[in-house]
Design a protein around this motif. Structure first.
Motif, PDB file in Angstrom:
ATOM      1  N   LEU A   3       2.290  11.442 -19.598  1.00 30.03           N
ATOM      2  CA  LEU A   3       3.195  12.152 -18.690  1.00 30.03           C
ATOM      3  C   LEU A   3       2.698  12.101 -17.253  1.00 30.03           C
ATOM      4  N   LEU A   4       1.406  12.266 -17.061  1.00 29.56           N
ATOM      5  CA  LEU A   4       0.830  12.208 -15.719  1.00 29.56           C
ATOM      6  C   LEU A   4       0.975  10.807 -15.132  1.00 29.56           C
ATOM      7  N   ALA A   5       0.707   9.800 -15.933  1.00 26.49           N
ATOM      8  CA  ALA A   5       0.858   8.419 -15.459  1.00 26.49           C
ATOM      9  C   ALA A   5       2.312   8.099 -15.144  1.00 26.49           C
ATOM     10  N   LEU A   6       3.218   8.613 -15.954  1.00 26.18           N
ATOM     11  CA  LEU A   6       4.643   8.402 -15.700  1.00 26.18           C
ATOM     12  C   LEU A   6       5.071   9.081 -14.409  1.00 26.18           C
ATOM     13  N   ALA A   7       4.575  10.285 -14.171  1.00 25.26           N
ATOM     14  CA  ALA A   7       4.903  10.992 -12.929  1.00 25.26           C
ATOM     15  C   ALA A   7       4.333  10.271 -11.710  1.00 25.26           C
ATOM     16  N   PHE A   8       3.178   9.630 -11.860  1.00 23.67           N
ATOM     17  CA  PHE A   8       2.560   8.921 -10.741  1.00 23.67           C
ATOM     18  C   PHE A   8       3.197   7.558 -10.507  1.00 23.67           C
ATOM     19  N   ALA A   9       3.625   6.877 -11.569  1.00 23.76           N
ATOM     20  CA  ALA A   9       4.118   5.504 -11.439  1.00 23.76           C
ATOM     21  C   ALA A   9       5.627   5.405 -11.240  1.00 23.76           C
ATOM     22  N   THR A  10       6.370   6.461 -11.522  1.00 27.20           N
ATOM     23  CA  THR A  10       7.827   6.389 -11.373  1.00 27.20           C
ATOM     24  C   THR A  10       8.279   6.269  -9.918  1.00 27.20           C
ATOM     25  N   PRO A  11       7.771   7.081  -8.975  1.00 23.56           N
ATOM     26  CA  PRO A  11       8.228   6.910  -7.588  1.00 23.56           C
ATOM     27  C   PRO A  11       7.965   5.510  -7.020  1.00 23.56           C
ATOM     28  N   ARG A  42       0.829  -1.208   0.000  1.00 22.37           N
ATOM     29  CA  ARG A  42       0.000   0.000   0.000  1.00 22.37           C
ATOM     30  C   ARG A  42       0.861   1.255   0.000  1.00 22.37           C
ATOM     31  N   LEU A  43       1.910   1.241   0.773  1.00 20.72           N
ATOM     32  CA  LEU A  43       2.778   2.398   0.866  1.00 20.72           C
ATOM     33  C   LEU A  43       3.509   2.656  -0.441  1.00 20.72           C
ATOM     34  N   ILE A  44       3.981   1.606  -1.067  1.00 21.08           N
ATOM     35  CA  ILE A  44       4.743   1.778  -2.305  1.00 21.08           C
ATOM     36  C   ILE A  44       3.850   2.251  -3.445  1.00 21.08           C
ATOM     37  N   VAL A  45       2.665   1.664  -3.576  1.00 18.53           N
ATOM     38  CA  VAL A  45       1.788   2.024  -4.697  1.00 18.53           C
ATOM     39  C   VAL A  45       1.360   3.489  -4.623  1.00 18.53           C
ATOM     40  N   PHE A  99       0.271   2.403 -11.890  1.00 16.30           N
ATOM     41  CA  PHE A  99      -0.402   2.963 -13.073  1.00 16.30           C
ATOM     42  C   PHE A  99      -1.852   2.500 -13.134  1.00 16.30           C
ATOM     43  N   ALA A 100      -2.094   1.220 -12.847  1.00 13.09           N
ATOM     44  CA  ALA A 100      -3.456   0.697 -12.868  1.00 13.09           C
ATOM     45  C   ALA A 100      -4.307   1.318 -11.762  1.00 13.09           C
ATOM     46  N   GLY A 150      -5.850   4.893 -12.705  1.00 16.67           N
ATOM     47  CA  GLY A 150      -7.089   4.926 -13.473  1.00 16.67           C
ATOM     48  C   GLY A 150      -8.223   4.169 -12.828  1.00 16.67           C
ATOM     49  N   GLY A 151      -7.906   3.260 -11.906  1.00 14.57           N
ATOM     50  CA  GLY A 151      -8.918   2.387 -11.334  1.00 14.57           C
ATOM     51  C   GLY A 151      -9.829   3.018 -10.313  1.00 14.57           C
ATOM     52  N   GLY A 152      -9.300   3.843  -9.440  1.00 11.61           N
ATOM     53  CA  GLY A 152     -10.135   4.492  -8.446  1.00 11.61           C
ATOM     54  C   GLY A 152     -10.149   3.829  -7.091  1.00 11.61           C
ATOM     55  N   ARG A 153      -9.556   2.655  -6.931  1.00  7.93           N
ATOM     56  CA  ARG A 153      -9.605   2.001  -5.624  1.00  7.93           C
ATOM     57  C   ARG A 153      -8.379   2.209  -4.825  1.00  7.93           C
TER      58      ARG A 153
END
Length: 128
Positions: free
Chosen positions: A74-82, A16-19, A121-122, A125-128
């Motif tokens: 770009l937004l997904a990359l910024a969210f998924a890179t960390p 949970r912390l990593i995602v 990344f999932a 877009g997923g919302g959960r």
């Protein structure tokens, strides 16, 4: 039994912390500022939760509102890179004693980082 249960709990918490690394770290920065400003431990915890939730909600809203594929990427990359970077170093620490060679250890680290980045990344877009 207790060890297995505690390992499962730590694994769930780490997942949970990593995602949610991006909003969590941003909230932590603001919570540190609030603590330094005199909010105390409880106030800082409340600030951390509020800011992290607000950033996560804003990033999800922005992802859904933006229609241009380049900006969404770009937004997904910024969210998924960390999360991917944190996942790489987590797998690096965990595989240090278990991997038979450096090549296998790096392969495990890259596979772990990739899977955690894709999960983040999932989740965007997923919302959960």
């Amino acid at each position: 039994m207790v060890f297995a249960l505690s390992a499962l709990l730590v694994g769930w918490f780490a997942y949970r912390l990593i995602v949610y690394a991006l909003p969590g770290l941003a909230g932590l920065i603001v919570a540190q500022w609030a603590f330094d400003a005199g909010a105390g431990p409880l106030g800082s915890l409340i600030v951390w939760g509020a800011v992290s939730g607000a950033i996560l909600g804003f990033v999800r809203w922005l992802y859904r509102a933006v229609r241009e594929p380049e900006l969404r990427s770009l937004l997904a990359l910024a969210f998924a890179t960390p999360p991917a970077v944190v996942g790489y170093f987590l797998f690096d620490d965990l595989s240090m004693a278990a991997a038979p060679s450096e090549l296998w250890r790096q392969a495990l680290c890259l596979a772990g980082a990739t899977s955690i980045g894709l999960i983040a990344f999932a989740r965007l877009g997923g919302g959960r």
